[in-house]
Every structure is written in structure tokens, then in C-alpha cells.
Design a protein around this motif. Structure first.
Motif, PDB file in Angstrom:
ATOM      1  N   MET A 432       0.847  -1.184   0.000  1.00 25.78           N
ATOM      2  CA  MET A 432       0.000   0.000   0.000  1.00 25.78           C
ATOM      3  C   MET A 432       0.886   1.238   0.000  1.00 25.78           C
ATOM      4  O   MET A 432       2.020   1.206   0.469  1.00 25.78           O
ATOM      5  CB  MET A 432      -0.929  -0.008   1.208  1.00 25.78           C
ATOM      6  N   CYS A 433       0.338   2.319  -0.535  1.00 29.40           N
ATOM      7  CA  CYS A 433       1.122   3.549  -0.665  1.00 29.40           C
ATOM      8  C   CYS A 433       1.600   4.045   0.700  1.00 29.40           C
ATOM      9  O   CYS A 433       2.782   4.322   0.877  1.00 29.40           O
ATOM     10  CB  CYS A 433       0.283   4.620  -1.363  1.00 29.40           C
ATOM     11  N   GLU A 434       0.701   4.196   1.653  1.00 29.40           N
ATOM     12  CA  GLU A 434       1.016   4.544   3.037  1.00 29.40           C
ATOM     13  C   GLU A 434       1.508   5.971   3.250  1.00 29.40           C
ATOM     14  O   GLU A 434       2.005   6.295   4.326  1.00 29.40           O
ATOM     15  CB  GLU A 434       2.039   3.576   3.630  1.00 29.40           C
ATOM     16  N   VAL A 435       1.433   6.830   2.249  1.00 28.38           N
ATOM     17  CA  VAL A 435       1.747   8.235   2.490  1.00 28.38           C
ATOM     18  C   VAL A 435       0.669   8.818   3.400  1.00 28.38           C
ATOM     19  O   VAL A 435      -0.519   8.642   3.152  1.00 28.38           O
ATOM     20  CB  VAL A 435       1.836   9.016   1.170  1.00 28.38           C
ATOM     21  N   LEU A 436       1.074   9.475   4.460  1.00 25.09           N
ATOM     22  CA  LEU A 436       0.118   9.973   5.451  1.00 25.09           C
ATOM     23  C   LEU A 436      -0.544  11.256   4.970  1.00 25.09           C
ATOM     24  O   LEU A 436       0.098  12.126   4.371  1.00 25.09           O
ATOM     25  CB  LEU A 436       0.824  10.221   6.783  1.00 25.09           C
ATOM     26  N   GLU A 458       8.288   7.111  -1.077  1.00 22.82           N
ATOM     27  CA  GLU A 458       9.681   6.719  -1.282  1.00 22.82           C
ATOM     28  C   GLU A 458       9.790   5.283  -1.778  1.00 22.82           C
ATOM     29  O   GLU A 458      10.665   4.957  -2.574  1.00 22.82           O
ATOM     30  CB  GLU A 458      10.449   6.890   0.019  1.00 22.82           C
ATOM     31  N   THR A 459       8.912   4.405  -1.294  1.00 27.83           N
ATOM     32  CA  THR A 459       8.955   3.011  -1.754  1.00 27.83           C
ATOM     33  C   THR A 459       8.632   2.922  -3.233  1.00 27.83           C
ATOM     34  O   THR A 459       9.249   2.142  -3.973  1.00 27.83           O
ATOM     35  CB  THR A 459       7.969   2.161  -0.950  1.00 27.83           C
ATOM     36  N   ALA A 460       7.666   3.717  -3.698  1.00 30.59           N
ATOM     37  CA  ALA A 460       7.304   3.697  -5.116  1.00 30.59           C
ATOM     38  C   ALA A 460       8.437   4.233  -5.968  1.00 30.59           C
ATOM     39  O   ALA A 460       8.687   3.740  -7.079  1.00 30.59           O
ATOM     40  CB  ALA A 460       6.035   4.519  -5.335  1.00 30.59           C
ATOM     41  N   LEU A 461       9.144   5.240  -5.473  1.00 34.15           N
ATOM     42  CA  LEU A 461      10.255   5.801  -6.251  1.00 34.15           C
ATOM     43  C   LEU A 461      11.408   4.819  -6.380  1.00 34.15           C
ATOM     44  O   LEU A 461      12.162   4.870  -7.351  1.00 34.15           O
ATOM     45  CB  LEU A 461      10.741   7.094  -5.586  1.00 34.15           C
ATOM     46  N   SER A 462      11.561   3.941  -5.392  1.00 34.39           N
ATOM     47  CA  SER A 462      12.658   2.969  -5.441  1.00 34.39           C
ATOM     48  C   SER A 462      12.333   1.732  -6.263  1.00 34.39           C
ATOM     49  O   SER A 462      13.207   0.904  -6.493  1.00 34.39           O
ATOM     50  CB  SER A 462      13.027   2.541  -4.013  1.00 34.39           C
ATOM     51  N   LYS A 463      11.084   1.581  -6.692  1.00 33.64           N
ATOM     52  CA  LYS A 463      10.685   0.422  -7.490  1.00 33.64           C
ATOM     53  C   LYS A 463      11.164   0.579  -8.923  1.00 33.64           C
ATOM     54  O   LYS A 463      11.073   1.659  -9.522  1.00 33.64           O
ATOM     55  CB  LYS A 463       9.165   0.264  -7.472  1.00 33.64           C
ATOM     56  N   SER A 464      11.676  -0.501  -9.471  1.00 35.95           N
ATOM     57  CA  SER A 464      12.088  -0.496 -10.878  1.00 35.95           C
ATOM     58  C   SER A 464      10.934  -0.824 -11.813  1.00 35.95           C
ATOM     59  O   SER A 464      10.972  -0.471 -12.996  1.00 35.95           O
ATOM     60  CB  SER A 464      13.233  -1.502 -11.089  1.00 35.95           C
ATOM     61  N   ASP A 465       9.898  -1.495 -11.301  1.00 32.71           N
ATOM     62  CA  ASP A 465       8.749  -1.843 -12.143  1.00 32.71           C
ATOM     63  C   ASP A 465       7.892  -0.602 -12.400  1.00 32.71           C
ATOM     64  O   ASP A 465       7.793   0.283 -11.539  1.00 32.71           O
ATOM     65  CB  ASP A 465       7.901  -2.921 -11.452  1.00 32.71           C
ATOM     66  N   PRO A 466       7.276  -0.518 -13.573  1.00 31.58           N
ATOM     67  CA  PRO A 466       6.414   0.646 -13.860  1.00 31.58           C
ATOM     68  C   PRO A 466       5.173   0.641 -12.969  1.00 31.58           C
ATOM     69  O   PRO A 466       4.536  -0.395 -12.756  1.00 31.58           O
ATOM     70  CB  PRO A 466       6.054   0.453 -15.335  1.00 31.58           C
ATOM     71  N   LEU A 467       4.831   1.828 -12.456  1.00 31.18           N
ATOM     72  CA  LEU A 467       3.672   1.986 -11.585  1.00 31.18           C
ATOM     73  C   LEU A 467       2.742   3.042 -12.167  1.00 31.18           C
ATOM     74  O   LEU A 467       3.168   3.935 -12.899  1.00 31.18           O
ATOM     75  CB  LEU A 467       4.106   2.397 -10.171  1.00 31.18           C
TER      76      LEU A 467
END
Length: 834
Positions: A432-436, A458-467
Motif C-alpha cells: 500500500m502507498c502509506e503516504v500519510l 519513497e517506496t514507489a520511487l525505489s521500485k524499478s517496475d512501472p507503476l
């Protein structure tokens, strides 16, 4: 030349031994020792050689990799080669191994199994290259745990036979029988006990014979020894003593007393020994040296043939030259204790290791069976995507299921595997995104990229897979009220400050507040297209040039409303109360909208990110207003008898404002004399009001009907200001406070007994509990609006709102004006806070 060495043999030792062609009996010493012996079991060798051979105050360091050390000593006088094993069975050595262990991932059970395996390899090696093996024990009893060890060694010896035979076949001087039997003979096993539990007048020989009978029966019952010694791991002499028990407890004697006894025996022979009373007493000859030399002489004589029965073959026995033995023992050491160089060797030694880690293998099998059950417990009832806290909760539940069924030392290893499996399952598109949000609720959308203006994950930015890219959403909806308080509507949980403080209220104002008169707050006005946010240091000092220092009471409404003295230059003199004001006549002649002095020009290229506060740099303004000040109309809009009739969401009995009585005193001045067109002279009988109707309306109409007091050079009269401090909860419930800790509650007839004195003279909390949460989860209501109804008098009520959400060093948020907000006369104003 005294020859001492250790295995594996060094080149110099090997050359020395290979030059010796004398036949020598090999005697090995194995077993256990107590903590005081420092790992030494060399008493038999010391006594036989009449010198300290293996007993020393500084024992040699045992290699940490092999965990065992085999020492050697050549006694040329008796033609004996002593071999001494230091192993984890020695208490001091095992304590040293545990202390030096630096692998935190290895459990104690795993370390203990590894020590037992190395001990077994060393004992199998010594049983293969020795004629006589002495099993030393610090206690006067035979430990039955040796039975399992002997059975295991016998099985491994048979499986290692081809490996040892291949090595012996390559060595010159090794006989065919030696190669076929993989050993020089079936070694004799002697038992040496360092202490006894007998009284002084008991027969020690009888005890030794009894121990021999017990040990022999146990070994025969477990089929460790048989009639044919060729097939046995070791042999027991049928017609000779094989158990020796010391007549005194050598574990109790200290090193000094043992040395003294050896010196006395050397000087006076076997007839005397020094006791605790320093007397030489005659003693019977009961020495281990004679006990051992009897078996050694038998070896040099007819050899060992301990087989029983008529139809057994003669056992092979030979004493090879020391040179041949040295080469053969080195080859066998590489097979059993050296590096594992081939698959057959690894297989044989692996079987040996598995025999001593039964508990570990059971634990491995049990954990492997339970691991899928625990992972299934984690997966049960999972949503499509979930937060890290939910993931950790499910992981803790899976661990509890695993520990409920798993056993043994492998649990920690498989718990780590379970965590890895659960983490991979969560990371596989279920995060889950989890941004507050601004209210502390996490975004419930799947992991995604943020839209412009929102906080990135930050977790989404570190992912290499397209989101995918989508706005944040927590799924929480509130009920909020517009700027003027007349309309309520649903609002999504905000993630952006602009939506929370500006855009939501602007959308509600389209159908409600847009026609009302409002004050425009200072915001950033760009002069170029490529404007940007300014970089603001965290430790920025407060703006002393634009804002006065925050008073001790940061949130005091009393301080806020009383700052009208600064805005209109009111002067309070001694002798007046906090609710009495002194005004000069020139103050009434000023235009409140007129500019006062030169102001610093705000930047038109950089804007202030966020909201304006006392620590913000000078010259920077926000992009949008977070405050709102609207005028609902004239003061007649509010009726104190009926309360707030057109405001939505108020709790019953709380839709009223509090009256605040203020005594005002007027004085003429030099500038006031220039305003004589507007004012008549002050007489002794009352207040003269300007003649025109417009002037009467300006000064409140019927001021002469008020309670007035005329002095020689001043006029005093009372003003009534209505104020209200409004709180609003997420459900849209609104209510007023009559004091910092009490909700305003009017009587059934609509009578309000409280006044605004406690409101203006105390700090008001930014949050308080909403009365709607009596039977449900507590909800916090936030201070959202300040209601002010200005009086019909030639005075200007001013506001200078300051909000401090937390104690120091939290900054104080302000409206952005350099001077307090001036409210027009006889009007109903509402200030909405961020």
C-alpha cells in the motif's frame, strides 16, 4: 633428544620419525577431564615417563577450525609412543570454544553437535593407528553415553574402510594384512579412573574387578565387542586387568602436592608417600605404570589375541617400524581429519556428522513440515493490498503458528525463511502507498506514483517496475463547514495543504460565501513564468521586522483582541482594568485603511512553501491563503436572544456568542481639535452628539442613552462586544466554549449566563474532545472559527490571530499582515483558522 609433536605432522617431525626404524607400541589417551586439569589427561604418560609430558600450566592452543588437538611424545626408554587427545570432552577446552565462538547465527545445539562430530573423528583416528587406547575419566563410574559413540564409530569405520585401504596400499612397508584390516591390530581399550568413592579400609582391587564385570557386560550386551576381535572396534583382554582406579582422588590434589609425591617416589621408590601431615607412610604398590607396562610387554611379546571361542580366526597383530607408522598415520589423518577432497570422503564423514546431530535433523524435518502451514496462516484473509503495519501483524501471527508446532535449534533459521517468504509475497504487488494525509491517515491506494503537488512515496520511487500515477486517497471522508458557517459539505481526507485550507473552502463558497465581503490575505504574486519555491532553512530565526515577538500566552484570545491598542494606538493607563480602554480623539480621525509607513516588498520570483509563521524568512509569501475573514453583514444579523439561527451543525444550546463589556474613555488631543466639525465641545451636563443623521449613525445612534460619565477633560462609556470561539469535529458537529475547559450551554429559554471574560483572558486550546463521542470512539474537535460582533461606536476592534500547534520550538503561524486585522464597526465578522 625429547620428541614432542602435534598432528598433522610437520615436515621436520616427519623426517625425524621416518629415520627411526625401532618398533614402538602406540598408546593413545582419550576421554574427559575436569575444569581444573586444563584439558590434560596425561597422568598415565607422566607417571610412565617419570616426568610431566602433557600436564602443563599453559596448555597448547587448540585450532578453532578442527576443535581437537592430538599431541605426541616418544618415550624411547620404554619404546612407547604416547598420543594425547585434547577435545571438547575436556571441560576447560569446551568452555574456551564457547567463549571464542563468533558466529551468532549458530545455535548452541549446532555447536555441540559439531564438537561431538570432531571428537568422534579424532577417536576413530586414534583407534585406527594405536595398539592401546586409554579411556580416562575424572569420575569413578563408566558413562553409558560412550556406548552410542562406540556403535557409531564401528559403523563409520566399516564405511571408511575403502578410503583408508586405498591410502595404505600406496605406502611402502605396510603389510597386506594391515591394508586389509586398515589397522595394525584390534586395539585394546583400558579404563583409567582418577578418583574413587571408597573408604581407606576398603579393598580397591575388589572395586576394580566389579567395574570390569559391569563394563564387560554392557559392551557385550550392546554387541560392541564380540568373540571375534577382527570384527570389533576394539578388544577387551579376557585374562588381564583392564580397569585401573587411583587409590586417591587426583582431582582433589593440587599441582604442588602431586609434584611432591612424584619427587618422593623418585627418591625413595614405591615405599613411601607424603601425606597431609608431612609423614612418610608405607603404601602398597598400586601404580598405573606397572598396570600399563604389563600390557605393553604383552604387545612386545606374543601380541594381542583377545578373541574368544574355538572357531575364531587368529587376530592380526603387528608392531611396524616407527618410520612406516609415521607415514601411515599421516595418510589416515588426511582421510579422517583433513580436508574433504572427494565425494566419497564427504559422504562418509557426512554420515558421521549426521549421527551426532539427531536433534538438529529432527528439528529440520519438523520445521520444513510446519513452514508451509505458517505461510498459509499469513496468507489467510489477506486484502488485495495492505500496509506495512498490517503486514508485520500478519507476520507475527504466522510466527506464532510456526513456533506452536516447530521444535529444536533450527527454528531461528526457518523463522528467517518465513519472514523472507512473507516479505516477498507482500512486495509482489500487494504493498500500500502509506503516504500519510494531513490528518495522519495513510493512503489506501496500491503503490503508485504521485500526481504533481503531492508528497511522493519513497517506496514507489525505489521500485524499478512501472507503476500507475494517481492521487492519494485514504478513503476517509469528513463533514466540514464553509468560511461563513452557513453551509456544510463532505470533504475527502486532504493530502495537500492547498486543498485543505484553500480549494475546499473556495468550492463551497461558490454557492454560499462568494457574495459576502471578505478580506484578501497577502499571497505570492509572480512576475515571471518560471517562479519556484524558496529554499527555507530549518533553523530560520523569527521575522522580527514583520512580527512582534510572541507573548508568553501564545494562543491567548485576550492578547489577540487587546492588540487593538497597538492597531489604533490605544493607550491604557494605570487605574483602569483589563476591560477598560483609553482613546485619544486623534485616533478616531484616522482612516483604518490608510497605509502606515513603508512596507517591505514581497518577492515575486520565489514563494514560501507551506504556511506563513514567525520563523519564515522576510519577503516571502505563500502561494495561497490559509485563513479567511468574512463579514456576514451588520451587527443586527446576530440576535443574542435567538442565537445563531442560520449556522449549520451547531449542537443544541451552543449556538450563542458571549458578551464582553469594555469601558472606553475618550480624551481630546491636538489633532482632535482639528476635527471640531465632527465633534462639539464637551459640556458638563452630558455628551453632545453631531447634528447630522449620518454622524449619529457613525457614532452608534443613541450613544447618549448609554451609561456615560463626563469628566473635566474626558468621557467614559461602556461597549458590548460579542465573541465566540467555535470548535468543529470531523463529523461536522460545531460548538462554542465559554472557557478553555467548558462548553457553552445556554438554558432552555436561550439565556447565556457566561461572559467572554474567560475567553479573552486565557489561552484557548487548539483541540478539545467533542461531546458527540460519549458512546463511541473519541473524536477531537479543532478550533476553526472566531466570531466577533463589533459595537456601534467610533472604535475599531482588531484581530491578530496566532496559532501554535505544539510547544516550543514549534513556530507560531500568523495571517501574514504586518498589522492586526481591523474590523469595521457594527458588523458580524468570522475568522476561519487553517
Amino acid at each position: 633428544m625429547i620428541l614432542k609433536f602435534t598432528f598433522p605432522l610437520e615436515d621436520s617431525v616427519r623426517e625425524t620419525l621416518e629415520s627411526e626404524n625401532e618398533k614402538t607400541v602406540i598408546v593413545s589417551i582419550v576421554g574427559k577431564s575436569d575444569l581444573r586439569s586444563l584439558g590434560s589427561k596425561g597422568g598415565p604418560a607422566d607417571e610412565t615417563c617419570d616426568r610431566q609430558v602433557f600436564t602443563t600450566s599453559r596448555p597448547p592452543k587448540v585450532p578453532s577450525k578442527s576443535l581437537v588437538l592430538i599431541e605426541g611424545y616418544h618415550d624411547k626408554a620404554n619404546k612407547i609412543m604416547f598420543l594425547h587427545l585434547r577435545s571438547p570432552y575436556d571441560s576447560s577446552h569446551f568452555a574456551e570454544i564457547v567463549e571464542q565462538e563468533d558466529d551468532d547465527s549458530k545455535s548452541f545445539q549446532e555447536l555441540l553437535s559439531e564438537c561431538r562430530a570432531q571428537q568422534a573423528k579424532a577417536m576413530l583416528f586414534l583407534l585406527t593407528i594405536s595398539h592401546i587406547v586409554i579411556l580416562s575419566s575424572p569420575s569413578p563410574r563408566f558413562e553409558t553415553q560412550y556406548l552410542q559413540l562406540f556403535r557409531t564409530l564401528d559403523q563409520i569405520r566399516q564405511k571408511a574402510h575403502p578410503l583408508i585401504a586405498d591410502q595404505l596400499h600406496k605406502i611402502p612397508g605396510v603389510s597386506a594384512d594391515w591394508t586389509a584390516q586398515q589397522r595394525m591390530c584390534t586395539p585394546r581399550l583400558l579404563f583409567y579412573f582418577l578418583s574413587n568413592q571408597l573408604d581407606a579400609n576398603k579393598d580397591l582391587k575388589k572395586l576394580e574387578h566389579s567395574m570390569e564385570d559391569q563394563i564387560y557386560r554392557q559392551l557385550r550386551r550392546c554387541r560392541i565387542i564380540t568373540n571375534s576381535t577382527t570384527l570389533s572396534l576394539f578388544a577387551i583382554p579376557p585374562n588381564q586387568e583392564f580397569v585401573f582406579i587411583e587409590d586417591q582422588d587426583l582431582n582433589v590434589l593440587d599441582k604442588t602436592q602431586q609434584a611432591v609425591n612424584r619427587a618422593l617416589r623418585f627418591c625413595f621408590g614405591d615405599c613411601a608417600e607424603k601425606t597431609d601431615n608431612n609423614h612418610l607412610l608405607p603404601r602398597n604398590v598400586h601404580r598405573f605404570k606397572e598396570f600399563l607396562l604389563e600390557h605393553v610387554n604383552t604387545a612386545f611379546g606374543k601380541g594381542f589375541d583377545d578373541s574368544l571361542g574355538r572357531h575364531t580366526n587368529t587376530a592380526h597383530f603387528e608392531i611396524p617400524p616407527l618410520s612406516v607408522w609415521a607415514v601411515a598415520s599421516s595418510a589416515i589423518y588426511k582421510v579422517l581429519l583433513g580436508e574433504e577432497t572427494n565425494s566419497k570422503q564427504r559422504q562418509v564423514l557426512g554420515l558421521l556428522s549426521n549421527s551426532f546431530n539427531v536433534s538438529i535433523r529432527f528439528s529440520e524435518a519438523r520445521c520444513k513440515k510446519v513452514l508451509p502451514m505458517a505461510f498459509a496462516a499469513y496468507q489467510e484473509g489477506l486484502p488485495t493490498h495492505y500496509t506495512k503495519a498490517y503486514h508485520e501483524g500478519r507476520l507475527a501471527f504466522a510466527n506464532s503458528v510456526f513456533l506452536q508446532h516447530a521444535r529444536g535449534p533450527s527454528c531461528s533459521k526457518y523463522i528467517a525463511d518465513l519472514k523472507q517468504m512473507c516479505d516477498e509475497h507482500w512486495h509482489d504487488g500487494r504493498q500500500m502507498c502509506e503516504v500519510l494525509s494531513l490528518t495522519g491517515n495513510p493512503c489506501t491506494q496500491p503503490l503508485h506514483l504521485n500526481v504533481e503537488g503531492e508528497e511522493p512515496c519513497e517506496t514507489a520511487l525505489s521500485k524499478s517496475d512501472p507503476l500507475s500515477t494517481m492521487p492519494h486517497s485514504s478513503g476517509v471522508r469528513y463533514v466540514s463547514t464553509c468560511n461563513c458557517g452557513r453551509k456544510q459539505g463532505p470533504r475527502e481526507d486532504p493530502f495537500v495543504l492547498r486543498i485543505a485550507n484553500c480549494e475546499f473552502y473556495a468550492a463551497l463558497a461558490v454557492d454560499c460565501c462568494s457574495s459576502l465581503h471578505s478580506l484578501t490575505f497577502p499571497v505570492f504574486e509572480p512576475s515571471i513564468d518560471d517562479f519556484k519555491a524558496a529554499r527555507v532553512a530549518v533553523d530560520e530565526q523569527p521575522r522580527k521586522d514583520s512580527f512582534r515577538a510572541v507573548q508568553e500566552q501564545k494562543l491567548s484570545l485576550g492578547g489577540t483582541l487587546s492588540e487593538m491598542e497597538d492597531a489604533t494606538r490605544f493607550k491604557q493607563r494605570d487605574g483602569f482594568s483589563d476591560q477598560s480602554l483609553l482613546l485619544q480623539m486623534d485616533d478616531l480621525c484616522l482612516d483604518p485603511g490608510k497605509e502606515k509607513g513603508l512596507l517591505r516588498q514581497a518577492s515575486t520570483t520565489e514563494y514560501l512553501p507551506g504556511m506563513l509563521h514567525t520563523a519564515s524568512p522576510a519577503g516571502l509569501l505563500p502561494q495561497f491563503p490559509s485563513w479567511s475573514l468574512v463579514c456576514l453583514g451588520p451587527s443586527s444579523v446576530y440576535s443574542h436572544n435567538h442565537g445563531l439561527t442560520d449556522q449549520a451543525g451547531f449542537l443544541p444550546g451552543s449556538a450563542y456568542l458571549l458578551p464582553w463589556d469594555v469601558t472606553v474613555r475618550f480624551e481630546p488631543s491636538e489633532m482632535g481639535k482639528k476635527c471640531e466639525a465632527k465633534w462639539t465641545s464637551i459640556g458638563a451636563g452630558g455628551v453632545n452628539i453631531p447634528a447630522s443623521p449620518n454622524q449619529q449613525r457613525k457614532f452608534g445612534g443613541n450613544v447618549n442613552k448609554r451609561k456615560t460619565k463626563v469628566g473635566k477633560d474626558h468621557i467614559e462609556f461602556a461597549l458590548k462586544i460579542f465573541i465566540g470561539v467555535e470548535y468543529e469535529c470531523p463529523r461536522g458537529h460545531r460548538f462554542m466554549l465559554s472557557s478553555p475547559d467548558k462548553m457553552l450551554k445556554a438554558s432552555g429559554a436561550g439565556i447565556v449566563k457566561e461572559t467572554g471574560a474567560k475567553i479573552v483572558s486565557n489561552d484557548m486550546p487548539l483541540y478539545c474532545l467533542c461531546p458527540c463521542n460519549k458512546n463511541s470512539k473519541p473524536l477531537l474537535a479543532q478550533l476553526m472559527r472566531i466570531h466577533v460582533v463589533t459595537p456601534k461606536a467610533p472604535v475599531y476592534v482588531t484581530l491578530n490571530p496566532r496559532v501554535q500547534p505544539a510547544p516550543d520550538p514549534c513556530p507560531v503561524f500568523v495571517s501574514g499582515f504586518n498589522e492586526p486585522l481591523v474590523l469595521t464597526q457594527s458588523a458580524y465578522w468570522i475568522l476561519r483558522l487553517p
